[in-house]
Design a protein around this motif. Structure first.
Motif, PDB file in Angstrom:
ATOM      1  N   GLY A 275      68.076  -0.318  84.582  1.00 16.20           N
ATOM      2  CA  GLY A 275      66.800  -0.976  84.879  1.00 16.20           C
ATOM      3  C   GLY A 275      66.471  -0.948  86.364  1.00 16.20           C
ATOM      4  O   GLY A 275      65.330  -0.686  86.758  1.00 16.20           O
ATOM      5  N   VAL A 299      60.671  -6.521  82.534  1.00 17.80           N
ATOM      6  CA  VAL A 299      61.994  -6.617  81.896  1.00 17.80           C
ATOM      7  C   VAL A 299      62.040  -5.774  80.618  1.00 17.80           C
ATOM      8  O   VAL A 299      62.959  -4.984  80.408  1.00 17.80           O
ATOM      9  CB  VAL A 299      62.383  -8.076  81.596  1.00 17.80           C
ATOM     10  N   PHE A 302      61.788  -1.893  81.655  1.00 23.70           N
ATOM     11  CA  PHE A 302      62.900  -1.239  82.355  1.00 23.70           C
ATOM     12  C   PHE A 302      64.267  -1.495  81.708  1.00 23.70           C
ATOM     13  O   PHE A 302      65.196  -0.729  81.913  1.00 23.70           O
ATOM     14  CB  PHE A 302      62.917  -1.657  83.827  1.00 23.70           C
ATOM     15  N   TYR A 303      64.397  -2.596  80.982  1.00 21.99           N
ATOM     16  CA  TYR A 303      65.675  -2.896  80.324  1.00 21.99           C
ATOM     17  C   TYR A 303      65.551  -2.814  78.810  1.00 21.99           C
ATOM     18  O   TYR A 303      66.288  -3.472  78.098  1.00 21.99           O
ATOM     19  CB  TYR A 303      66.167  -4.294  80.728  1.00 21.99           C
ATOM     20  N   LEU A 307      69.611  -4.158  78.540  1.00 27.72           N
ATOM     21  CA  LEU A 307      69.704  -5.494  79.152  1.00 27.72           C
ATOM     22  C   LEU A 307      71.138  -6.028  79.230  1.00 27.72           C
ATOM     23  O   LEU A 307      71.534  -6.552  80.277  1.00 27.72           O
ATOM     24  CB  LEU A 307      68.782  -6.486  78.428  1.00 27.72           C
TER      25      LEU A 307
END
Ligand code: SF4
Ligand code: SF4
Ligand code: SF4
Ligand code: FES
Lengths: 318, 137
Positions: A275, A299, A302-303, A307
């Motif tokens: 990320g 979030v 990108f993740y 995550l």
């Protein structure tokens, strides 16, 4: 030589990774003649956990673990497989980095149960019954369920020998990986099985491969806004494609149909935090700083697949 | 022992780092909690550096670069601000207090500004308290 023994397990996944093996289709017939399937649960073979538990340590040559580790049962089988398998592979992005279902870490287990079993419009649960780890029926029969926990990638629970990206891994990549396993042509322990190139490097839209200069994105667009020009890099057109930081073992499948890469292939070699590197790559490609504010929900963008492998994500304020 | 902040300052060698030097020569003081890391350009600062500093227990991270127009690599600082803003949005959504990270342009002739900026940032971090990542990394 006897056939190498293979185990496949689906933990917190969707079955798509199992399908990517089945998708080897004709090749799988070949695979089945060269591989002995010792365990494949719960999807393909009729094997019980106790059968697996009874096998001697190290008696399985290769274990493929798909899905993330999301409950106590997944964790238990991960440990059993680690003990039984000489080589354990995190197969698919869920096992390698947490996957889409790693996004559960944005919420607490309590919040998720409440949404799923109480709050949803279609739920009829006046007594607010929630799944219990253990329940005694008729005062004597104990029923149990695995305990939910935060989503983990496999290597947070047991040591992993190799990683394979993709959601699911593309079958051509699976064929290469299986071949590498069979012929023992594996990279150093702890690495990804990958060709090592980014999605951009195998993308027809890449301006550099066409001898054209790279240009900055002058807008930020959602995928439903307008029709992308099929001959121009999606990122340059403002569609936030994560091709620059994603392993391209899929052969750039999404950009080839005008859909931006979302990163399921996993981080390109040398990147620990997908990320953060994606933030860096995308920010570098924007024409000006005001565009940063137009990126919706960083979030999830990108993740989306990683995550649980993010350090910052581990200290979430939920 | 009372808690003392640990503050990491990632400074461009052409400007903020020189500003720190000048602050020293001119005897402008700044708090001993400041630890300076020199980089070739603010455009070299990856979001991963900031996360890594947090992971290792930094309480605050300050990035110093050249003013617009002064970057020795022309656009390093433009790149730095875009990355920084995007990282800050992401980190905020993940529960990091955005006040713990700061980006500012401080030139080699701004020794006084360097010392002020460090004193202000130290005061802010003292107010925020210890890094919430500590002890769990
Ligand atoms: S990586 Fe994708 S296909 Fe494989 S189990 Fe996870 S969600 Fe399913
Ligand atoms: S950013 Fe996306 S569309 Fe552009 S070259 Fe890379 S993979 Fe292709
Ligand atoms: S282009 Fe990206 S998101 Fe699409 S399959 Fe390939 S790695 Fe996954
Ligand atoms: S050289 Fe100082 S910010 Fe680029």
């Amino acid at each position: 030589m006897s056939k190498p023994k293979l185990a496949f397990y689906l933990a917190g996944g969707c079955g798509g990774c199992d399908m990517s093996i089945v998708d080897l289709s004709e090749a799988l017939v070949d695979v089945a003649t060269v591989l002995d399937i010792a365990f494949w649960a719960p999807t393909v073979a009729d094997a019980k956990y106790k059968d697996l538990e009874a096998m001697p340590s190290g008696s399985i040559d290769v274990g493929l673990f798909s899905g993330n580790v999301r409950n106590s049962e997944h964790e238990h089988i991960a440990k059993v497989l680690r003990d039984k398998c000489k080589v354990l592979i995190a197969f698919g992005i869920c096992a390698a980095c947490g996957g889409i279902k790693g996004l559960v870490n944005l919420h607490t287990t309590e919040q998720l149960l409440e949404t799923a079993y109480i709050d949803t419009f279609s739920t009829d649960n006046p007594d607010k019954v929630l799944p219990q780890v253990s329940y005694v029926e008729n005062g004597k029969y104990e029923l149990t369920l695995p305990a939910l926990m935060d989503s983990k990638k496999l290597d947070e629970v047991v040591p992993v020998d190799f990683y394979v990206g993709g959601c699911p891994p593309h079958h051509t990549h699976v064929a290469k990986a299986v071949n590498a396993i069979l012929t023992g042509q594996l990279p150093p322990a702890g690495s990804w099985i990958t060709m090592g190139k980014a999605v951009c490097e195998v993308c027809d839209k890449n301006p550099v491969l066409q001898g054209k200069p790279k240009t900055f994105a002058k807008t930020v667009k959602r995928i439903y806004e307008g029709n992308p020009d099929p001959n121009t890099c999606l990122l340059e057109q403002g569609y936030l494609c994560l091709g620059p930081v994603t392993q391209g073992d899929c052969g750039s499948k999404c950009p080839s149909v005008d859909i931006p890469c979302r990163g399921c292939g996993g981080p390109i070699p040398g990147v620990k935090d997908f990320g953060l590197r994606a933030v860096s790559a995308i920010a570098s490609m924007l024409d000006n700083e005001d565009l940063v504010d137009q990126i919706p929900d960083p979030v999830h963008l990108f993740y989306r697949y990683t995550l649980p492998s993010s350090f910052l994500g581990k200290r979430l304020k939920r | 022992m009372a808690w003392e902040p640990r503050i990491i300052v990632i400074a461009c060698q052409w400007c903020t780092y020189q500003g720190a030097d000048l602050a020293g020569s001119l005897r402008y003081s700044y708090p001993p909690t400041i630890h300076i890391v020199r980089v070739p350009c603010s455009g070299r600062v990856e979001p991963e550096f900031i996360a890594e500093a947090f992971r290792r227990g930094a309480d605050g991270i300050f990035i110093g670069g050249c003013h617009f127009g002064d970057c020795h690599y022309k656009e390093g600082n433009y790149k730095a601000i875009r990355r920084f803003k995007l990282f800050k949005r992401l980190a905020t959504d993940l529960g990091v207090d955005p006040e713990r990270i700061q980006l500012e342009w401080i030139s080699g002739s701004e020794g006084k500004r360097f010392s002020e900026a460090m004193t202000e940032f130290d005061a802010k971090i003292r107010e925020l308290g210890p890094n919430p990542f500590k002890g769990g990394a």
